[in-house]
Enzyme design. Sequence first.
Site, PDB file in Angstrom:
ATOM      1  N   SER A   1      -2.964   6.561   6.136  1.00 30.65           N
ATOM      2  CA  SER A   1      -2.349   5.486   6.913  1.00 30.65           C
ATOM      3  C   SER A   1      -3.250   5.108   8.074  1.00 30.65           C
ATOM      4  O   SER A   1      -3.628   5.948   8.896  1.00 30.65           O
ATOM      5  CB  SER A   1      -0.981   5.931   7.455  1.00 30.65           C
ATOM      6  OG  SER A   1      -0.455   4.967   8.344  1.00 30.65           O
TER       7      SER A   1
ATOM      8  N   SER B   1       0.834  -1.199   0.000  1.00 31.52           N
ATOM      9  CA  SER B   1       0.000   0.000   0.000  1.00 31.52           C
ATOM     10  C   SER B   1       0.870   1.250   0.000  1.00 31.52           C
ATOM     11  O   SER B   1       2.105   1.182   0.047  1.00 31.52           O
ATOM     12  CB  SER B   1      -0.922   0.015   1.227  1.00 31.52           C
ATOM     13  OG  SER B   1      -0.171   0.289   2.400  1.00 31.52           O
TER      14      SER B   1
ATOM     15  N   SER C   1       0.831   3.597   2.395  1.00 32.70           N
ATOM     16  CA  SER C   1       0.796   4.214   3.726  1.00 32.70           C
ATOM     17  C   SER C   1       2.154   4.695   4.215  1.00 32.70           C
ATOM     18  O   SER C   1       2.219   5.501   5.152  1.00 32.70           O
ATOM     19  CB  SER C   1       0.204   3.233   4.746  1.00 32.70           C
ATOM     20  OG  SER C   1       1.082   2.157   4.983  1.00 32.70           O
TER      21      SER C   1
ATOM     22  N   LYS D   1       5.045   0.169   9.693  1.00 27.24           N
ATOM     23  CA  LYS D   1       4.892   1.564  10.105  1.00 27.24           C
ATOM     24  C   LYS D   1       6.189   2.034  10.763  1.00 27.24           C
ATOM     25  O   LYS D   1       7.127   1.268  10.943  1.00 27.24           O
ATOM     26  CB  LYS D   1       3.738   1.734  11.105  1.00 27.24           C
ATOM     27  CG  LYS D   1       2.380   1.205  10.645  1.00 27.24           C
ATOM     28  CD  LYS D   1       1.778   1.997   9.496  1.00 27.24           C
ATOM     29  CE  LYS D   1       0.443   1.383   9.057  1.00 27.24           C
ATOM     30  NZ  LYS D   1      -0.065   2.013   7.813  1.00 27.24           N
TER      31      LYS D   1
END
Length: 261
Positions: free
Chosen positions: A222, A74, A76, A131
Amino acid sequence: MRWFEIALVVLTLVTGLVWLLDRLVLAKHRATHQGLLDDDAEPWYVDYAKAFFPVLLVVLILRSFIAEPFRIPSNSMMPTLLTGDFILVNKFAYGLRWPIINKKFIDIGEPERGDVVVFHPPHHPEQDWIKRVMGLPGDRIGYYDNQVHINGEPIGYESLGTYQGHDSGVGMTGAEELREQLAGRPHLVLERTGLPYRDPGEGEWVVPPGHYFVMGDNRDNSEDSRYWGFLPEENLRGKAFLIWMNIDGGIDFSRIGKSIQ
């Protein structure tokens, strides 16, 4: 990729047991009855086990305890990581863990602020997410007006201009690219400034013991700790450290071998 991890462990165990059984029992039985049986050749399953067990064992050790490949699915973590990036994750940076159950058995280290980590999110434990660690245990994290505050101190930002996205990231074209001056770990982030609504991810949080506060670098795109809470330490998988390939509408050679800041 949990299914692959389970399959790898099962195949390694099965081929290893067949190899051990042959070494301890079957080979001796064949040697004792050599020439007395119609077919004293090595069984096909033993032959396959001997061929595949060493390879599977090496792959299992490397993937479980040294480094594991992941693919970014993705946007994010833009602009740090792009959709289609293939990365390597250090599996021993935060301690050695058993495959499948992810239980730590040797404690080596803990995440530092700014680390990019792969983990099982608490609400999707079968998935792998990535993350950046922004809050450590005991920290007070605030997020207001597109700015992160750590223990009451706002982080500084340097504007780098308008971002131009490509391929799967083209939707972020027009966002503002900034250098977030996280102490000792400056990195790039994207922000959609001038939005006509209040960001629902705004607020303030105190990180409990044994947990971390993680955020994506693409702040307006995100799903992170601002929405689902804190990351438990036991859900960590490893530390991302290298981009080894990018395939998104073609191979992007400029990203090969790029370290992850």
